[in-house]
Motif scaffolding. Structure first.
Motif, PDB file in Angstrom:
ATOM      1  N   PHE A 102       8.283  67.953  36.455  1.00 50.47           N
ATOM      2  CA  PHE A 102       7.779  69.145  35.768  1.00 50.47           C
ATOM      3  C   PHE A 102       8.962  70.045  35.416  1.00 50.47           C
ATOM      4  CE2 PHE A 102       4.867  68.084  39.377  1.00 50.47           C
ATOM      5  CZ  PHE A 102       3.988  67.313  38.639  1.00 50.47           C
ATOM      6  N   PRO A 103       9.752  69.667  34.420  1.00 51.26           N
ATOM      7  CA  PRO A 103      10.955  70.443  34.083  1.00 51.26           C
ATOM      8  C   PRO A 103      10.601  71.902  33.791  1.00 51.26           C
ATOM      9  CG  PRO A 103      10.898  68.367  32.880  1.00 51.26           C
ATOM     10  CD  PRO A 103       9.568  68.511  33.526  1.00 51.26           C
ATOM     11  N   ALA A 104      11.491  72.791  34.201  1.00 49.34           N
ATOM     12  CA  ALA A 104      11.253  74.218  34.004  1.00 49.34           C
ATOM     13  C   ALA A 104      11.208  74.550  32.521  1.00 49.34           C
ATOM     14  CB  ALA A 104      12.352  75.018  34.691  1.00 49.34           C
ATOM     15  N   ASP A 105      10.440  75.581  32.199  1.00 55.35           N
ATOM     16  CA  ASP A 105      10.289  75.982  30.804  1.00 55.35           C
ATOM     17  C   ASP A 105      11.610  76.386  30.166  1.00 55.35           C
ATOM     18  OD1 ASP A 105       6.998  77.477  31.033  1.00 55.35           O
ATOM     19  OD2 ASP A 105       7.611  75.517  30.322  1.00 55.35           O
ATOM     20  N   ASP A 106      12.470  77.030  30.954  1.00 52.28           N
ATOM     21  CA  ASP A 106      13.672  77.587  30.353  1.00 52.28           C
ATOM     22  C   ASP A 106      14.773  76.552  30.131  1.00 52.28           C
ATOM     23  OD1 ASP A 106      14.183  77.133  32.985  1.00 52.28           O
ATOM     24  OD2 ASP A 106      14.873  79.163  33.451  1.00 52.28           O
ATOM     25  N   LEU A 107      14.614  75.348  30.656  1.00 47.23           N
ATOM     26  CA  LEU A 107      15.634  74.298  30.516  1.00 47.23           C
ATOM     27  C   LEU A 107      17.024  74.892  30.757  1.00 47.23           C
ATOM     28  CD1 LEU A 107      14.330  72.355  27.380  1.00 47.23           C
ATOM     29  CD2 LEU A 107      14.026  71.787  29.782  1.00 47.23           C
ATOM     30  N   PRO A 108      17.368  75.171  31.990  1.00 44.39           N
ATOM     31  CA  PRO A 108      18.616  75.888  32.296  1.00 44.39           C
ATOM     32  C   PRO A 108      19.839  75.110  31.833  1.00 44.39           C
ATOM     33  CG  PRO A 108      17.694  74.869  34.271  1.00 44.39           C
ATOM     34  CD  PRO A 108      16.661  74.728  33.213  1.00 44.39           C
ATOM     35  N   PRO A 109      20.937  75.810  31.606  1.00 45.55           N
ATOM     36  CA  PRO A 109      22.165  75.147  31.167  1.00 45.55           C
ATOM     37  C   PRO A 109      22.656  74.148  32.211  1.00 45.55           C
ATOM     38  CG  PRO A 109      22.323  77.538  30.902  1.00 45.55           C
ATOM     39  CD  PRO A 109      21.106  77.276  31.710  1.00 45.55           C
ATOM     40  N   LEU A 110      23.346  73.141  31.732  1.00 43.98           N
ATOM     41  CA  LEU A 110      23.998  72.220  32.660  1.00 43.98           C
ATOM     42  C   LEU A 110      25.128  72.943  33.377  1.00 43.98           C
ATOM     43  CD1 LEU A 110      24.315  68.919  30.576  1.00 43.98           C
ATOM     44  CD2 LEU A 110      22.739  69.385  32.445  1.00 43.98           C
ATOM     45  N   GLU A 111      25.263  72.650  34.636  1.00 44.06           N
ATOM     46  CA  GLU A 111      26.311  73.298  35.434  1.00 44.06           C
ATOM     47  C   GLU A 111      27.584  72.465  35.331  1.00 44.06           C
ATOM     48  OE1 GLU A 111      24.720  73.711  39.308  1.00 44.06           O
ATOM     49  OE2 GLU A 111      23.099  75.067  38.698  1.00 44.06           O
ATOM     50  N   ILE A 112      28.396  72.785  34.342  1.00 41.66           N
ATOM     51  CA  ILE A 112      29.651  72.068  34.126  1.00 41.66           C
ATOM     52  C   ILE A 112      30.766  72.948  34.694  1.00 41.66           C
ATOM     53  CG2 ILE A 112      31.167  70.983  32.431  1.00 41.66           C
ATOM     54  CD1 ILE A 112      28.783  70.785  30.559  1.00 41.66           C
ATOM     55  N   ASP A 113      31.148  72.664  35.904  1.00 41.23           N
ATOM     56  CA  ASP A 113      32.115  73.520  36.583  1.00 41.23           C
ATOM     57  C   ASP A 113      33.545  73.042  36.353  1.00 41.23           C
ATOM     58  OD1 ASP A 113      31.692  71.233  37.976  1.00 41.23           O
ATOM     59  OD2 ASP A 113      31.610  72.159  39.970  1.00 41.23           O
ATOM     60  N   LEU A 114      33.887  72.867  35.093  1.00 37.81           N
ATOM     61  CA  LEU A 114      35.251  72.527  34.705  1.00 37.81           C
ATOM     62  C   LEU A 114      35.723  73.530  33.660  1.00 37.81           C
ATOM     63  CD1 LEU A 114      35.236  68.643  34.185  1.00 37.81           C
ATOM     64  CD2 LEU A 114      36.392  69.905  35.994  1.00 37.81           C
ATOM     65  N   PRO A 115      37.005  73.856  33.653  1.00 39.87           N
ATOM     66  CA  PRO A 115      37.516  74.691  32.563  1.00 39.87           C
ATOM     67  C   PRO A 115      37.509  73.894  31.265  1.00 39.87           C
ATOM     68  CG  PRO A 115      39.316  73.925  33.953  1.00 39.87           C
ATOM     69  CD  PRO A 115      38.048  73.514  34.639  1.00 39.87           C
ATOM     70  N   PHE A 116      37.159  74.557  30.181  1.00 41.95           N
ATOM     71  CA  PHE A 116      37.150  73.898  28.874  1.00 41.95           C
ATOM     72  C   PHE A 116      38.239  74.534  28.001  1.00 41.95           C
ATOM     73  CE2 PHE A 116      33.533  71.661  30.062  1.00 41.95           C
ATOM     74  CZ  PHE A 116      33.098  70.833  29.038  1.00 41.95           C
ATOM     75  N   PRO A 117      39.496  74.189  28.259  1.00 45.19           N
ATOM     76  CA  PRO A 117      40.562  74.829  27.470  1.00 45.19           C
ATOM     77  C   PRO A 117      40.464  74.432  25.996  1.00 45.19           C
ATOM     78  CG  PRO A 117      41.416  72.993  28.749  1.00 45.19           C
ATOM     79  CD  PRO A 117      40.011  73.197  29.197  1.00 45.19           C
ATOM     80  N   PRO A 118      40.771  75.362  25.102  1.00 47.77           N
ATOM     81  CA  PRO A 118      40.629  75.088  23.666  1.00 47.77           C
ATOM     82  C   PRO A 118      41.725  74.203  23.099  1.00 47.77           C
ATOM     83  CG  PRO A 118      41.508  77.292  24.000  1.00 47.77           C
ATOM     84  CD  PRO A 118      41.179  76.751  25.365  1.00 47.77           C
ATOM     85  N   THR A 119      42.819  74.024  23.802  1.00 50.40           N
ATOM     86  CA  THR A 119      43.923  73.224  23.278  1.00 50.40           C
ATOM     87  C   THR A 119      44.321  72.165  24.283  1.00 50.40           C
ATOM     88  OG1 THR A 119      45.666  74.607  24.190  1.00 50.40           O
ATOM     89  CG2 THR A 119      44.757  75.274  22.056  1.00 50.40           C
ATOM     90  N   GLY A 120      45.193  71.240  23.810  1.00 49.58           N
ATOM     91  CA  GLY A 120      45.660  70.171  24.679  1.00 49.58           C
ATOM     92  C   GLY A 120      47.064  70.398  25.197  1.00 49.58           C
ATOM     93  N   GLU A 121      47.464  71.646  25.335  1.00 46.14           N
ATOM     94  CA  GLU A 121      48.786  71.958  25.867  1.00 46.14           C
ATOM     95  C   GLU A 121      48.880  71.514  27.326  1.00 46.14           C
ATOM     96  OE1 GLU A 121      51.120  73.040  24.072  1.00 46.14           O
ATOM     97  OE2 GLU A 121      50.006  73.636  22.267  1.00 46.14           O
TER      98      GLU A 121
END
Length: 568
Positions: free
Chosen positions: A293-312
């Protein structure tokens, strides 16, 4: 006397050939041949003149086509002929089971004339002993009159006639006591699958409360033509509610089968919030609630990693540090993309995919149930998927927010074909990120492909049969790295399909086996040496979670429990 018989046979054959001069040439059509010669041929059969019948067959006459008002040569020979004549006619293709105008077959006519020798021969030749004549005689009755014992099937017992109320009572009691055979018997004898007990409960509700999974499966199959909400008592208690109430006294795995059986044949998307509330108040685990019975709000996935914008290098150092904190990366924090970094990234993303599949399927099912053009619904068409087909899910607004969508999903959250693509996207620290999983079967076995934006490029994982390929492609600065994982000396890699990733069109996505069989990677390639003998790397693609502890609610009446669960 013998010379006279031969002379008569010669005259008879001559007369037939004179009246039907084209029989021997095969030019005459079957219908014309029957109309001119059937009386004379039947006379030969009545006289048991086997030699004449053989000569006529050799001359080209189709004996199997000689028939008048349901009487053919086998019927005549059964009454007047001999077993040898019957054997010859059978070899000529004459129908041994043809019913005449009164519903008698050749066997029946033989018995009527007390020709038990012919009846036995016909049975030996494969004639049926089934059937009833128009005046009510069976083969067995005719045989007994003729003095032949135990010939033909026993007459069927008188059919049991149950009143509708009696059949319904049997069904309700059988559902209560878990007697599947009696459930089948009652339905076969006219019971109403939606019958109501004195308290208003249906057979499905009664079986679900008792945890009789086999009966629940049988009843929902009998209800297969129905759709929409389940029948209720007082608008509150239905089969799903009582399954949860009865299951609260058992382990959750036993309730899984009940819940999945019910939702498999019903579109219950609009009732899911109510079921979730009941299950939550009965003490079911969060994992159970999210699965069924998935919740109505469909919560965000918990991605606990930094998502840096560049590949430096600084971006990769941040990622490596986060992966090491999660216990997935053992290498140096050097900001250099390598094999171990990609493998650790794969381990980090893998547990998200089951939730991604389930939530995307839920969003797509709600979109289809609400109607893609329903402006009042937050769900609908969100554009085109990667295969070009329409994707459904949460509508994309102007402001970035967490959304799920899918293509290849029907309005019950099931795979509509042999491929699904599910997607999640949100914004983190002002940067949009996207996680996408595409799955389809192919000739080499399970196939899985996913990719996501990270560190200014794409991280991809591709599983096909006996190999796992991880790769990263970045543009700023340009970075390319790939690692192929295969079985190498001393290593064992098990690739397990995701529990929520089956493509079976007959099963809702939330109701899938939780431990799919592994695919053993047995390639002899040694292009990359991977030591996969230690945990957790010996379990690639497997989601390992401890099963929830069974709940032990206070004892009480099941009906009272159901009512209280609803009232609360």
């Amino acid at each position: 006397m013998r010379r006279m018989t031969n002379a008569l046979r010669t005259v008879s054959l001559s007369v037939l050939l004179m009246t039907c001069p084209q029989v021997g040439t095969g030019i005459l059509t079957a219908q014309e041949s029957i109309s001119r010669s059937d009386a004379a041929v039947m006379a030969a059969a009545r006289a048991d003149d086997l030699d004449t019948l053989k000569q006529l067959a050799e001359a080209g006459l189709n004996l199997a086509a000689v028939e008048h008002a349901g009487t053919n040569l086998a019927t005549i020979a059964a009454m007047r002929g001999s077993p040898d004549t019957l054997a010859f006619l059978a070899a000529q293709g004459v129908d041994l089971n043809l019913k005449d105008a009164e519903g008698y077959t050749p066997v029946m006519r033989a018995l009527q004339q007390a020709r038990t020798d012919n009846a036995l021969k016909l049975h030996e030749l494969g004639a049926s002993l089934e059937g009833i004549t128009d005046d009510g005689y069976s083969v067995r009755v005719l045989a007994e009159v003729a003095g032949l014992e135990d010939f033909g099937p026993e007459p069927p017992p008188p059919s049991l006639q149950l009143s509708p109320d009696a059949a319904d009572t049997i069904l309700l009691k059988a559902a209560e006591f878990g007697d599947l055979d009696s459930v089948r018997f009652a339905l076969d004898h006219g019971a109403n699958v939606f019958a109501r007990a004195a308290n208003g409960w249906t057979p499905l509700m009664i079986a679900a409360l008792g945890g009789h999974a086999d009966i629940v499966r049988h009843l929902v199959t009998a209800e297969a033509d129905e759709d929409g909400p389940l029948p209720t008592v007082d608008g509150k208690v239905d089969a799903m509610v009582v399954a949860l109430v009865g299951g609260a006294k058992r382990d959750e795995s036993s309730v899984d089968e009940l819940v999945c059986s019910i939702v498999r044949t019903r579109n219950l998307s609009r009732d899911m919030p109510r079921y979730r509330m009941v299950a939550d108040r009965l003490g079911y685990s969060d994992a159970f609630l999210d699965k069924h019975f998935p919740a109505d709000d469909l919560p965000p996935l918990e991605i606990d990693l930094p998502f840096p914008p560049t590949g430096e290098p600084a971006s990769w150092r941040a990622l490596q540090s986060a992966l090491r904190d999660k216990g997935l990366y053992q290498g140096a924090i050097d900001g250099v993309l390598g094999d171990q970094t990609l493998i650790a990234l794969h381990y980090s993303f893998q547990p998200l995919f089951e939730r991604l599949v389930q939530r995307s399927a839920t969003a797509a099912a709600r979109a289809l149930a609400a109607g893609a053009n329903d402006r009042s619904s937050p769900y609908g068409e969100v554009g085109r998927g990667i295969s070009g087909e329409t994707a459904y899910g949460q509508k994309l607004g102007s402001a970035p927010k967490p959304v799920y969508f899918a293509e290849g999903i029907d309005n019950r959250g099931r795979a509509a074909g042999d491929k699904i693509t599910v997607t999640y996207q949100d914004a983190s620290e002002g940067h949009q990120r996207r996680l996408q999983l595409s799955q389809q079967p192919d000739g080499s076995g399970f196939y899985q492909y996913f990719h996501t934006y990270i560190a200014g490029g794409f991280f991809l994982a591709h599983v096909r049969s006996n190999s796992l390929t991880l790769s990263f492609n970045g543009e700023r600065p340009r970075i390319q790295h790939e690692v192929r994982l295969n079985l190498s000396a001393g290593s064992r890699i098990e690739v397990r399909p995701l529990a929520g990733a089956s493509l079976s069109p007959s099963r809702p996505l939330p109701c899938l086996p939780q431990d799919p069989a592994p695919i053993i990677l047995d390639s002899a390639s040694s292009s990359v040496i991977l030591d996969a003998s230690d945990e957790p790397r010996s379990r690639l693609l497997r989601i390992d979670e401890d099963p929830p502890a069974p709940q032990e609610p206070d004892a009480g009446s099941p009906v009272q429990d159901a009512s209280e669960a609803w009232e609360r």
